[in-house]
Design a protein around this motif. Sequence first.
Motif, PDB file in Angstrom:
ATOM      1  N   ILE A 106     -29.018  -8.635 -10.025  1.00  0.00           N
ATOM      2  CA  ILE A 106     -29.952  -8.314  -8.942  1.00  0.00           C
ATOM      3  C   ILE A 106     -30.553  -9.586  -8.365  1.00  0.00           C
ATOM      4  O   ILE A 106     -30.676  -9.738  -7.136  1.00  0.00           O
ATOM      5  N   ILE A 107     -30.912 -10.522  -9.215  1.00  0.00           N
ATOM      6  CA  ILE A 107     -31.463 -11.795  -8.738  1.00  0.00           C
ATOM      7  C   ILE A 107     -30.456 -12.512  -7.843  1.00  0.00           C
ATOM      8  O   ILE A 107     -30.787 -13.009  -6.762  1.00  0.00           O
ATOM      9  N   ARG A 108     -29.217 -12.572  -8.297  1.00  0.00           N
ATOM     10  CA  ARG A 108     -28.178 -13.265  -7.522  1.00  0.00           C
ATOM     11  C   ARG A 108     -27.918 -12.575  -6.185  1.00  0.00           C
ATOM     12  O   ARG A 108     -27.756 -13.224  -5.157  1.00  0.00           O
ATOM     13  N   ARG A 109     -27.872 -11.234  -6.211  1.00  0.00           N
ATOM     14  CA  ARG A 109     -27.603 -10.503  -4.960  1.00  0.00           C
ATOM     15  C   ARG A 109     -28.780 -10.605  -3.999  1.00  0.00           C
ATOM     16  O   ARG A 109     -28.589 -10.711  -2.783  1.00  0.00           O
ATOM     17  N   ASN A 110     -30.000 -10.581  -4.511  1.00  0.00           N
ATOM     18  CA  ASN A 110     -31.153 -10.770  -3.637  1.00  0.00           C
ATOM     19  C   ASN A 110     -31.116 -12.136  -2.967  1.00  0.00           C
ATOM     20  O   ASN A 110     -31.433 -12.269  -1.776  1.00  0.00           O
ATOM     21  N   ARG A 111     -30.729 -13.147  -3.727  1.00  0.00           N
ATOM     22  CA  ARG A 111     -30.599 -14.488  -3.149  1.00  0.00           C
ATOM     23  C   ARG A 111     -29.514 -14.505  -2.079  1.00  0.00           C
ATOM     24  O   ARG A 111     -29.688 -15.106  -1.012  1.00  0.00           O
ATOM     25  N   GLN A 112     -28.402 -13.838  -2.360  1.00  0.00           N
ATOM     26  CA  GLN A 112     -27.321 -13.778  -1.375  1.00  0.00           C
ATOM     27  C   GLN A 112     -27.787 -13.105  -0.084  1.00  0.00           C
ATOM     28  O   GLN A 112     -27.507 -13.574   1.015  1.00  0.00           O
ATOM     29  N   LEU A 113     -28.521 -12.008  -0.218  1.00  0.00           N
ATOM     30  CA  LEU A 113     -29.003 -11.305   0.968  1.00  0.00           C
ATOM     31  C   LEU A 113     -30.012 -12.134   1.749  1.00  0.00           C
ATOM     32  O   LEU A 113     -30.012 -12.119   2.986  1.00  0.00           O
ATOM     33  N   ARG A 114     -30.885 -12.847   1.047  1.00  0.00           N
ATOM     34  CA  ARG A 114     -31.859 -13.698   1.740  1.00  0.00           C
ATOM     35  C   ARG A 114     -31.178 -14.781   2.556  1.00  0.00           C
ATOM     36  O   ARG A 114     -31.672 -15.184   3.618  1.00  0.00           O
ATOM     37  N   ASN A 115     -30.042 -15.255   2.075  1.00  0.00           N
ATOM     38  CA  ASN A 115     -29.332 -16.341   2.745  1.00  0.00           C
ATOM     39  C   ASN A 115     -28.193 -15.869   3.631  1.00  0.00           C
ATOM     40  O   ASN A 115     -27.462 -16.686   4.198  1.00  0.00           O
ATOM     41  N   GLU A 116     -28.025 -14.560   3.750  1.00  0.00           N
ATOM     42  CA  GLU A 116     -26.900 -14.009   4.505  1.00  0.00           C
ATOM     43  C   GLU A 116     -27.037 -14.318   5.992  1.00  0.00           C
ATOM     44  O   GLU A 116     -28.017 -13.958   6.630  1.00  0.00           O
ATOM     45  N   ASN A 117     -26.039 -15.000   6.551  1.00  0.00           N
ATOM     46  CA  ASN A 117     -26.079 -15.302   7.986  1.00  0.00           C
ATOM     47  C   ASN A 117     -24.796 -14.904   8.700  1.00  0.00           C
ATOM     48  O   ASN A 117     -24.587 -15.265   9.858  1.00  0.00           O
ATOM     49  N   ARG A 118     -23.947 -14.145   8.023  1.00  0.00           N
ATOM     50  CA  ARG A 118     -22.718 -13.683   8.665  1.00  0.00           C
ATOM     51  C   ARG A 118     -23.008 -12.515   9.602  1.00  0.00           C
ATOM     52  O   ARG A 118     -23.971 -11.763   9.409  1.00  0.00           O
ATOM     53  N   ALA A 119     -22.165 -12.363  10.592  1.00  0.00           N
ATOM     54  CA  ALA A 119     -22.302 -11.259  11.540  1.00  0.00           C
ATOM     55  C   ALA A 119     -21.839  -9.960  10.893  1.00  0.00           C
ATOM     56  O   ALA A 119     -21.054  -9.975   9.938  1.00  0.00           O
ATOM     57  N   PRO A 120     -22.323  -8.807  11.398  1.00  0.00           N
ATOM     58  CA  PRO A 120     -21.920  -7.522  10.812  1.00  0.00           C
ATOM     59  C   PRO A 120     -20.409  -7.301  10.794  1.00  0.00           C
ATOM     60  O   PRO A 120     -19.905  -6.596   9.917  1.00  0.00           O
ATOM     61  N   ASP A 121     -19.687  -7.903  11.766  1.00  0.00           N
ATOM     62  CA  ASP A 121     -18.241  -7.681  11.815  1.00  0.00           C
ATOM     63  C   ASP A 121     -17.450  -8.740  11.047  1.00  0.00           C
ATOM     64  O   ASP A 121     -16.215  -8.766  11.114  1.00  0.00           O
ATOM     65  N   ALA A 122     -18.137  -9.590  10.295  1.00  0.00           N
ATOM     66  CA  ALA A 122     -17.428 -10.555   9.448  1.00  0.00           C
ATOM     67  C   ALA A 122     -16.607  -9.799   8.410  1.00  0.00           C
ATOM     68  O   ALA A 122     -17.029  -8.777   7.886  1.00  0.00           O
ATOM     69  N   VAL A 123     -15.424 -10.311   8.115  1.00  0.00           N
ATOM     70  CA  VAL A 123     -14.515  -9.638   7.182  1.00  0.00           C
ATOM     71  C   VAL A 123     -14.782 -10.105   5.756  1.00  0.00           C
ATOM     72  O   VAL A 123     -14.861 -11.307   5.491  1.00  0.00           O
ATOM     73  N   VAL A 124     -14.952  -9.139   4.857  1.00  0.00           N
ATOM     74  CA  VAL A 124     -15.167  -9.443   3.437  1.00  0.00           C
ATOM     75  C   VAL A 124     -14.176  -8.627   2.622  1.00  0.00           C
ATOM     76  O   VAL A 124     -13.520  -7.725   3.132  1.00  0.00           O
ATOM     77  N   ARG A 125     -14.089  -8.929   1.346  1.00  0.00           N
ATOM     78  CA  ARG A 125     -13.115  -8.232   0.520  1.00  0.00           C
ATOM     79  C   ARG A 125     -13.595  -6.821   0.184  1.00  0.00           C
ATOM     80  O   ARG A 125     -14.786  -6.543   0.109  1.00  0.00           O
ATOM     81  N   ALA A 126     -12.635  -5.955  -0.011  1.00  0.00           N
ATOM     82  CA  ALA A 126     -12.891  -4.564  -0.376  1.00  0.00           C
ATOM     83  C   ALA A 126     -12.085  -4.251  -1.632  1.00  0.00           C
ATOM     84  O   ALA A 126     -11.223  -5.039  -2.045  1.00  0.00           O
ATOM     85  N   PRO A 127     -12.351  -3.114  -2.288  1.00  0.00           N
ATOM     86  CA  PRO A 127     -11.562  -2.752  -3.466  1.00  0.00           C
ATOM     87  C   PRO A 127     -10.061  -2.725  -3.196  1.00  0.00           C
ATOM     88  O   PRO A 127      -9.621  -2.516  -2.065  1.00  0.00           O
ATOM     89  N   LEU A 128      -9.296  -2.949  -4.242  1.00  0.00           N
ATOM     90  CA  LEU A 128      -7.826  -2.934  -4.199  1.00  0.00           C
ATOM     91  C   LEU A 128      -7.258  -4.042  -3.327  1.00  0.00           C
ATOM     92  O   LEU A 128      -6.169  -3.907  -2.770  1.00  0.00           O
ATOM     93  N   GLY A 129      -8.005  -5.132  -3.174  1.00  0.00           N
ATOM     94  CA  GLY A 129      -7.511  -6.265  -2.417  1.00  0.00           C
ATOM     95  C   GLY A 129      -7.507  -6.070  -0.919  1.00  0.00           C
ATOM     96  O   GLY A 129      -6.917  -6.865  -0.188  1.00  0.00           O
ATOM     97  N   LYS A 130      -8.152  -5.031  -0.445  1.00  0.00           N
ATOM     98  CA  LYS A 130      -8.205  -4.767   0.992  1.00  0.00           C
ATOM     99  C   LYS A 130      -9.375  -5.511   1.613  1.00  0.00           C
ATOM    100  O   LYS A 130     -10.099  -6.249   0.944  1.00  0.00           O
ATOM    101  N   GLU A 131      -9.570  -5.318   2.918  1.00  0.00           N
ATOM    102  CA  GLU A 131     -10.652  -5.975   3.630  1.00  0.00           C
ATOM    103  C   GLU A 131     -11.497  -4.952   4.357  1.00  0.00           C
ATOM    104  O   GLU A 131     -11.022  -3.861   4.694  1.00  0.00           O
ATOM    105  N   GLN A 132     -12.754  -5.301   4.594  1.00  0.00           N
ATOM    106  CA  GLN A 132     -13.667  -4.451   5.343  1.00  0.00           C
ATOM    107  C   GLN A 132     -14.691  -5.346   6.031  1.00  0.00           C
ATOM    108  O   GLN A 132     -14.806  -6.530   5.697  1.00  0.00           O
ATOM    109  N   THR A 133     -15.415  -4.810   6.983  1.00  0.00           N
ATOM    110  CA  THR A 133     -16.462  -5.606   7.613  1.00  0.00           C
ATOM    111  C   THR A 133     -17.671  -5.682   6.693  1.00  0.00           C
ATOM    112  O   THR A 133     -17.862  -4.833   5.816  1.00  0.00           O
ATOM    113  N   LEU A 134     -18.490  -6.691   6.923  1.00  0.00           N
ATOM    114  CA  LEU A 134     -19.707  -6.837   6.134  1.00  0.00           C
ATOM    115  C   LEU A 134     -20.605  -5.615   6.309  1.00  0.00           C
ATOM    116  O   LEU A 134     -21.234  -5.157   5.351  1.00  0.00           O
ATOM    117  N   GLU A 135     -20.648  -5.055   7.523  1.00  0.00           N
ATOM    118  CA  GLU A 135     -21.484  -3.882   7.773  1.00  0.00           C
ATOM    119  C   GLU A 135     -21.029  -2.694   6.932  1.00  0.00           C
ATOM    120  O   GLU A 135     -21.847  -2.015   6.309  1.00  0.00           O
TER     121      GLU A 135
END
Length: 274
Positions: A106-135
């Motif tokens: 939780i501490i690490r994820r809170n830090r990540q969210l505080r520093n998050e500057n990617r756009a909602p449509d930025a591509v991030v990893r999803a389960p099974l090696g797939k991709e999804q938007t940050l939103e």
Amino acid sequence: MTVHPSLQNYADAWTHSIEAIAALVGPLAEGDWNRRTPCPGWSVRDVVSHVIGMECEMLGDPRPIHTLPRDLYHVKDEFSRYMEMQVDVRRHHTSPEMTAELEYTIIRRNRQLRNENRAPDAVVRAPLGKEQTLEVAMQMRAFDVWVHEQDLRAALDEPGDLDSPGAQVARDTLLAALPKVVAKKAGAPRNSAVVFDVHGPVEFMRTVRVDAEGRGTVDGAPSLGPAVTLALDWETYVRLACGRVRAAAVADRIKVDGDQDLADAILREFAVTR
């Protein structure tokens, strides 16, 4: 920088639910971690392990190298095997190990969210090696954590948060799945409408309309002549939609007006997650 404004409601919902989970499991005795939850095959420890594992994946941590046992009856396909890996690798962790890892995650994820500057449509990893938007990723984490908070509350007999920010995310996420349930899976007739009247901590009325091509859409306008109307409370709606209970077990909490066969087909196909 902070998370993009359009993502803030997902961040807030996630924070509320994951802090509730930490508060629920923090005082537990060792034996309580083995209590069964409504999530098929998973104990309290397993649910928390899943939450930790998925948040670690959002952080970009490598997945564990682990071989699953062959006798896990609830592991039936590639997706459930993927999800089970983060769970089974923690099955022998003690209460202090679980709470410490949850707190650190939780501490690490809170830090990540505080520093998050990617756009909602930025591509991030999803389960099974797939991709999804940050939103989508943030929406699904807010939804998933709230659903599992409810699993834990049910197992520990600590009801609550049925109207929390996470519940609002869950409502929107589950409503988006209704057209497929009604039009495709349940096979509602073309040019028909099905009304869902949900009451309780979260209240709404929605109509799923099936057009002449058999495509479904959902809106908030009432239907004058629906093929069927399903009235039920919010908690039952969630339990059905998340595969925590079958319709037959909660039949006394569901009121059906109209085509009973169509209602049965819809309720049979109602689970959209697990």
